[in-house]
Enzyme design. Sequence first.
Site, PDB file in Angstrom:
ATOM      1  N   LYS A 292       0.774  -1.014  -0.025  1.00 56.07           N
ATOM      2  CA  LYS A 292       0.005  -0.142   0.066  1.00 56.07           C
ATOM      3  C   LYS A 292       0.802   1.169  -0.027  1.00 56.07           C
ATOM      4  CE  LYS A 292      -2.167  -1.101   3.898  1.00 56.07           C
ATOM      5  NZ  LYS A 292      -1.480  -2.423   4.127  1.00 56.07           N
TER       6      LYS A 292
ATOM      7  N   ARG B 272     -10.121  -0.017   7.965  1.00 55.09           N
ATOM      8  CA  ARG B 272      -9.522  -1.350   8.237  1.00 55.09           C
ATOM      9  C   ARG B 272     -10.694  -2.392   8.761  1.00 55.09           C
ATOM     10  NH1 ARG B 272      -3.347  -2.013   8.602  1.00 55.09           N
ATOM     11  NH2 ARG B 272      -2.879   0.241   8.288  1.00 55.09           N
TER      12      ARG B 272
ATOM     13  N   ARG C 220      11.685  -5.231   4.760  1.00 60.83           N
ATOM     14  CA  ARG C 220      11.630  -3.888   4.696  1.00 60.83           C
ATOM     15  C   ARG C 220      12.598  -3.102   5.487  1.00 60.83           C
ATOM     16  NH1 ARG C 220       5.745  -1.482   5.601  1.00 60.83           N
ATOM     17  NH2 ARG C 220       5.975  -2.549   7.372  1.00 60.83           N
TER      18      ARG C 220
ATOM     19  N   ARG D  42      11.403  -1.460  11.108  1.00 63.79           N
ATOM     20  CA  ARG D  42      10.163  -1.049  11.871  1.00 63.79           C
ATOM     21  C   ARG D  42       9.990  -2.013  12.957  1.00 63.79           C
ATOM     22  NH1 ARG D  42       5.140   0.613   8.045  1.00 63.79           N
ATOM     23  NH2 ARG D  42       4.062  -0.694   9.285  1.00 63.79           N
TER      24      ARG D  42
ATOM     25  N   ARG E  64      -0.108  -8.869  13.354  1.00 63.11           N
ATOM     26  CA  ARG E  64      -0.740  -8.044  12.420  1.00 63.11           C
ATOM     27  C   ARG E  64      -1.521  -8.909  11.236  1.00 63.11           C
ATOM     28  NH1 ARG E  64       4.250  -5.192  10.187  1.00 63.11           N
ATOM     29  NH2 ARG E  64       2.815  -3.623   9.121  1.00 63.11           N
TER      30      ARG E  64
HETATM   31  P1  AP5 Z   1       4.698  -1.253   1.904  1.00 63.89           P
HETATM   32  O1  AP5 Z   1       4.546  -0.697   0.636  1.00 63.89           O
HETATM   33  O2  AP5 Z   1       5.548  -0.726   2.782  1.00 63.89           O
HETATM   34  O3  AP5 Z   1       3.614  -2.460   2.220  1.00 63.89           O
HETATM   35  P2  AP5 Z   1       2.260  -1.876   3.116  1.00 63.89           P
HETATM   36  O4  AP5 Z   1       1.252  -2.443   2.653  1.00 63.89           O
HETATM   37  O5  AP5 Z   1       2.383  -0.436   3.213  1.00 63.89           O
HETATM   38  O6  AP5 Z   1       2.596  -2.274   4.520  1.00 63.89           O
HETATM   39  P3  AP5 Z   1       2.693  -1.739   6.062  1.00 63.89           P
HETATM   40  O7  AP5 Z   1       3.446  -2.711   6.986  1.00 63.89           O
HETATM   41  O8  AP5 Z   1       2.862  -0.482   6.147  1.00 63.89           O
HETATM   42  O9  AP5 Z   1       1.051  -1.838   6.118  1.00 63.89           O
HETATM   43  P4  AP5 Z   1       0.280  -2.045   7.596  1.00 63.89           P
HETATM   44  O10 AP5 Z   1      -1.141  -1.647   7.019  1.00 63.89           O
HETATM   45  O11 AP5 Z   1       0.599  -3.225   8.376  1.00 63.89           O
HETATM   46  O12 AP5 Z   1       0.998  -0.741   8.447  1.00 63.89           O
HETATM   47  P5  AP5 Z   1       0.465   0.608   8.621  1.00 63.89           P
HETATM   48  O13 AP5 Z   1       1.783   1.398   8.609  1.00 63.89           O
HETATM   49  O14 AP5 Z   1      -0.298   1.082   7.658  1.00 63.89           O
HETATM   50  O15 AP5 Z   1       5.758  -2.808   1.381  1.00 63.89           O
HETATM   51  C1  AP5 Z   1       6.392  -3.506   2.403  1.00 63.89           C
HETATM   52  C2  AP5 Z   1       7.657  -4.000   1.711  1.00 63.89           C
HETATM   53  O16 AP5 Z   1       7.676  -4.664   0.341  1.00 63.89           O
HETATM   54  C3  AP5 Z   1       8.645  -2.792   1.267  1.00 63.89           C
HETATM   55  O17 AP5 Z   1       9.988  -3.006   1.653  1.00 63.89           O
HETATM   56  C4  AP5 Z   1       8.537  -2.733  -0.036  1.00 63.89           C
HETATM   57  O18 AP5 Z   1       9.618  -2.259  -0.594  1.00 63.89           O
HETATM   58  C5  AP5 Z   1       8.511  -3.975  -0.614  1.00 63.89           C
HETATM   59  N1  AP5 Z   1       7.477  -3.999  -1.675  1.00 63.89           N
HETATM   60  C6  AP5 Z   1       6.304  -3.368  -1.880  1.00 63.89           C
HETATM   61  N2  AP5 Z   1       5.825  -3.860  -3.164  1.00 63.89           N
HETATM   62  C7  AP5 Z   1       6.316  -4.558  -3.439  1.00 63.89           C
HETATM   63  C8  AP5 Z   1       6.263  -5.241  -4.938  1.00 63.89           C
HETATM   64  N3  AP5 Z   1       5.311  -4.898  -5.789  1.00 63.89           N
HETATM   65  N4  AP5 Z   1       7.419  -5.979  -5.079  1.00 63.89           N
HETATM   66  C9  AP5 Z   1       8.372  -6.122  -4.334  1.00 63.89           C
HETATM   67  N5  AP5 Z   1       8.717  -5.585  -3.029  1.00 63.89           N
HETATM   68  C10 AP5 Z   1       7.466  -4.783  -2.869  1.00 63.89           C
HETATM   69  O19 AP5 Z   1       0.033   0.632  10.227  1.00 63.89           O
HETATM   70  C11 AP5 Z   1       0.729   0.342  11.109  1.00 63.89           C
HETATM   71  C12 AP5 Z   1      -0.140   0.451  12.467  1.00 63.89           C
HETATM   72  O20 AP5 Z   1      -0.899   1.553  12.601  1.00 63.89           O
HETATM   73  C13 AP5 Z   1      -1.136  -0.989  12.651  1.00 63.89           C
HETATM   74  O21 AP5 Z   1      -0.645  -2.093  12.843  1.00 63.89           O
HETATM   75  C14 AP5 Z   1      -2.270  -0.166  13.621  1.00 63.89           C
HETATM   76  O22 AP5 Z   1      -1.558  -0.418  14.764  1.00 63.89           O
HETATM   77  C15 AP5 Z   1      -2.047   1.212  13.446  1.00 63.89           C
HETATM   78  N6  AP5 Z   1      -3.133   1.610  12.355  1.00 63.89           N
HETATM   79  C16 AP5 Z   1      -2.863   2.220  10.987  1.00 63.89           C
HETATM   80  N7  AP5 Z   1      -4.138   2.399  10.271  1.00 63.89           N
HETATM   81  C17 AP5 Z   1      -5.060   1.810  11.263  1.00 63.89           C
HETATM   82  C18 AP5 Z   1      -6.499   2.241  11.336  1.00 63.89           C
HETATM   83  N8  AP5 Z   1      -7.193   2.511  10.176  1.00 63.89           N
HETATM   84  N9  AP5 Z   1      -7.151   1.665  12.428  1.00 63.89           N
HETATM   85  C19 AP5 Z   1      -6.561   1.199  13.595  1.00 63.89           C
HETATM   86  N10 AP5 Z   1      -5.172   1.265  13.540  1.00 63.89           N
HETATM   87  C20 AP5 Z   1      -4.476   1.687  12.561  1.00 63.89           C
END
Ligand code: AP5
Length: 216
Positions: free
Chosen positions: A13, A84, A123, A156, A167
């Site tokens: 994402k 979510r 990552r 992270r 997660r």
């Molecule tokens: P990346 O693009 O970083 O993936 P992502 O889907 O953004 O993963 P996140 O871990 O950031 O998602 P998340 O939803 O768990 O965490 P968030 O920060 O939103 O890609 C991952 C890796 O793969 C990278 O190294 C990238 O380079 C590589 N990659 C990507 N695409 C690729 C491809 N096509 N091919 C090869 N490699 C690739 O949330 C964190 C925390 O915040 C949550 O756990 C929760 O506690 C809180 N939170 C956030 N939103 C909410 C909500 N709506 N409600 C409640 N709590 C929330």
Amino acid sequence: MRIILLGAPGSGKGTQVKILTDHFKVRGISLGDILRQEVKRNSPLGGKVKEYMQEGLLVPDEIVSLVIEENINNEGFILDGYPRNVSQAEKLESILNNKNLSFDKAIYLDVSENMLITRLSGRRVCKVCNANYHVKNMPSEREGICNICGGELIQRNDDKPEVIKKRWVVFQKENASLMDYYRQRDKLVIVDANKEAEEVFQAIVKNFNYGKHSCL
Ligand code: AP5
């Protein structure tokens, strides 16, 4: 242009938000990044969300909804990390309705469990500017150093194996009903996100009629 990006942790994402915001010239709203900034600043909001994030749990809906409400105005956006669950989806609908806004599509980035483990465990993020890398798939030019600002690349806290597992469990619990919510509204698009980032981007973009320049 208003797009919601859905998908498991590690589905890409954040990576796609960066490419899409550049392509469509709209603002990216990445809830995880906003919350991490608050934790880093030791703000009152950061204090409230820190433990949930470290544990890999969702932050309570009422806290995150306020953050989203503050960040949505009548401009276009690519929204990453919200909603979510169905209750957040309903809240988003009401925020948009109150502002007389609608959105185009909810894009679900579909990845296998093995793929997300590989992605999250490899990552690395820049401590300073938050740029995103992967030790194998998207390495920085100099190991451990950000290409953009020269900052240190770190793992992270929630990318440790035990937190990744949690997660994934949290995601699975909510995901099917969230997808149904958007499917019923004819807004859901499923994209195979196991492919390379450029291919995933192309698969997303073909769902929109906007040319690069028409959005400028
Ligand atoms: P990346 O693009 O970083 O993936 P992502 O889907 O953004 O993963 P996140 O871990 O950031 O998602 P998340 O939803 O768990 O965490 P968030 O920060 O939103 O890609 C991952 C890796 O793969 C990278 O190294 C990238 O380079 C590589 N990659 C990507 N695409 C690729 C491809 N096509 N091919 C090869 N490699 C690739 O949330 C964190 C925390 O915040 C949550 O756990 C929760 O506690 C809180 N939170 C956030 N939103 C909410 C909500 N709506 N409600 C409640 N709590 C929330």
